[in-house]
Design an enzyme around this catalytic site. Structure first.
Site, PDB file in Angstrom:
ATOM      1  CE  LYS A 190      31.465  37.146   7.212  1.00  0.00           C
ATOM      2  NZ  LYS A 190      32.425  36.657   8.297  1.00  0.00           N
ATOM      3  CD  GLU A 222      36.538  30.492  13.084  1.00  0.00           C
ATOM      4  OE1 GLU A 222      35.664  30.433  13.813  1.00  0.00           O
ATOM      5  OE2 GLU A 222      36.807  31.363  12.380  1.00  0.00           O
TER       6      GLU A 222
HETATM    7  N1  PSU Z   1      33.947  35.382  10.663  1.00  0.00           N
HETATM    8  C1  PSU Z   1      33.491  34.550   9.693  1.00  0.00           C
HETATM    9  N2  PSU Z   1      32.754  33.582   9.947  1.00  0.00           N
HETATM   10  C2  PSU Z   1      32.830  33.097  11.062  1.00  0.00           C
HETATM   11  C3  PSU Z   1      33.069  34.031  12.319  1.00  0.00           C
HETATM   12  C4  PSU Z   1      33.710  35.160  11.883  1.00  0.00           C
HETATM   13  O1  PSU Z   1      33.699  34.977   8.385  1.00  0.00           O
HETATM   14  O2  PSU Z   1      32.067  32.177  11.493  1.00  0.00           O
HETATM   15  C5  PSU Z   1      33.098  33.684  13.677  1.00  0.00           C
HETATM   16  C6  PSU Z   1      34.348  33.565  14.373  1.00  0.00           C
HETATM   17  O3  PSU Z   1      34.643  32.161  14.849  1.00  0.00           O
HETATM   18  C7  PSU Z   1      34.544  34.463  15.344  1.00  0.00           C
HETATM   19  C8  PSU Z   1      33.057  34.700  15.574  1.00  0.00           C
HETATM   20  O4  PSU Z   1      35.586  34.441  16.204  1.00  0.00           O
HETATM   21  O5  PSU Z   1      32.473  34.495  14.653  1.00  0.00           O
HETATM   22  C9  PSU Z   1      32.805  36.143  16.205  1.00  0.00           C
HETATM   23  O6  PSU Z   1      31.691  36.039  17.072  1.00  0.00           O
HETATM   24  P1  PSU Z   1      31.074  37.215  17.937  1.00  0.00           P
HETATM   25  O7  PSU Z   1      30.881  38.167  16.932  1.00  0.00           O
HETATM   26  O8  PSU Z   1      29.682  36.618  18.529  1.00  0.00           O
HETATM   27  O9  PSU Z   1      32.150  37.388  18.823  1.00  0.00           O
END
Ligand code: PSU
Ligand code: MN
Length: 304
Positions: A162, A28
């Site tokens: 996380k 990603e």
């Molecule tokens: N977890 C990480 N680093 C990140 C993300 C998640 O350790 O940068 C990013 C990933 O791209 C994940 C996104 O798909 O955050 C999720 O965002 P949201 O919570 O807005 O759906």
């Protein structure tokens, strides 16, 4: 300006790997543009690709640049994602808009998994998945990563979710959505910065070979219409007391500053990296590297 040409462009190495049927690992790009600070983001993006190549798989970092979906990035394209200020964060629902408007975007787990599967790539490495946010019973903030993974045949290697999220609720949603979770050499679900989130997993696997066998079984049984998550815990975790203090101040700050929607996750990550003076960043980088190595091994084992 409207575009009628195919919006997908493959890098030369990914094009060759697809042609020859050799192992490919999707990566990603939101982690590069919104998850890690500069300049480490570019260094990590490059290193991770090298780790995958060294294990005899081809890296396919996915992003949208000037309206074109890229599966596999050249070095100048990686630089663009890591340094340009006009890179938006795109989930799957945003892809068509970004492409039609000729914009540039980094892809989340949801968007990357979608595009990877479209390109016939079924192994995907990331850091941590999105999930159910704390207080979601009022905010309804649940990552589109979960719903995307409920209908995509992809194996995602991550370090769990996380601690900024509601981990228990996220695990419940994964169960409801029929997304399988296996622990790599552990029965403890990792909490990204922690090797053990305090939640137990039912399934434990010991090797990439074993995961490749599960992937094969999924296809035979027909349960490959949703994702398989491989939870790979970090070796050197963050200090717990420090982590808890930073999380509390981050959540309070986000609330005070009215941070909502897709800005929440990048905001909290940035808060962690700043407040921990690099400790969370070091852990984060280790996670991405280790997940990419395991993903390459799974892709290679699956191709044997
Ligand atoms: N977890 C990480 N680093 C990140 C993300 C998640 O350790 O940068 C990013 C990933 O791209 C994940 C996104 O798909 O955050 C999720 O965002 P949201 O919570 O807005 O759906
Ligand atoms: Mn959200």
């Amino acid at each position: 300006m409207s575009k009628s040409i195919s919006p997908i462009k493959y890098s030369e190495e990914v094009r060759l790997a697809r042609e020859n049927g050799t192992p490919i690992v999707a990566l990603e790009s939101t982690i590069i543009s919104h998850g890690l600070p500069r300049p480490q983001n570019l260094e990590v993006a490059r290193e991770v690709e090298e780790i995958i190549r060294a294990r005899r798989a081809t890296p396919a970092t996915i992003a949208v640049i000037d309206g074109v979906i890229h599966i596999g990035l050249s070095d100048s394209e990686l630089i663009a994602i890591a340094t340009r200020d006009d890179i938006v964060k795109a989930s799957s629902r945003d892809l068509a808009v970004v492409v039609a408007q000729g914009k540039s975007a980094a892809t989340t787990v949801a968007a990357t998994a979608h595009l990877a599967v479209q390109a016939g790539i079924n192994v995907f490495a990331t850091g941590g998945l999105g999930g159910v946010h704390q207080g979601a019973n009022e905010s309804f903030d649940e990552s589109a990563d979960l719903t995307a993974l409920s209908h995509l045949d992809v194996t995602v290697i991550c370090a769990g979710v996380k601690s900024i999220l509601d981990i228990g609720a996220t695990l419940e949603r994964l169960e409801s959505l029929a997304i399988a979770v296996v622990g790599f050499k552990t029965t403890h679900f990792p909490g990204f910065y922690f090797t053990d989130s305090g939640f137990t997993l039912e399934h434990r696997v010991e090797s990439a070979r074993e995961i490749a066998d599960i992937v094969k079984s999924r296809a035979l049984i027909g349960t490959n219409n949703s994702a398989l998550i491989v939870a790979n815990p970090v070796v050197k975790e963050m200090d717990h007391a420090r982590h808890d203090a930073i999380l509390a101040s981050g959540l309070a700050k986000a609330k005070a500053e009215n941070v909502t929607g897709k800005a929440v996750t990048p905001f909290l990550l940035e808060h962690f990296h700043t407040a921990s003076e690099g400790e969370s960043l070091a852990v984060n980088i280790e996670i991405i590297k280790s997940n990419s190595a395991l993903a390459a091994d799974i892709a290679v084992a699956s191709a044997e």
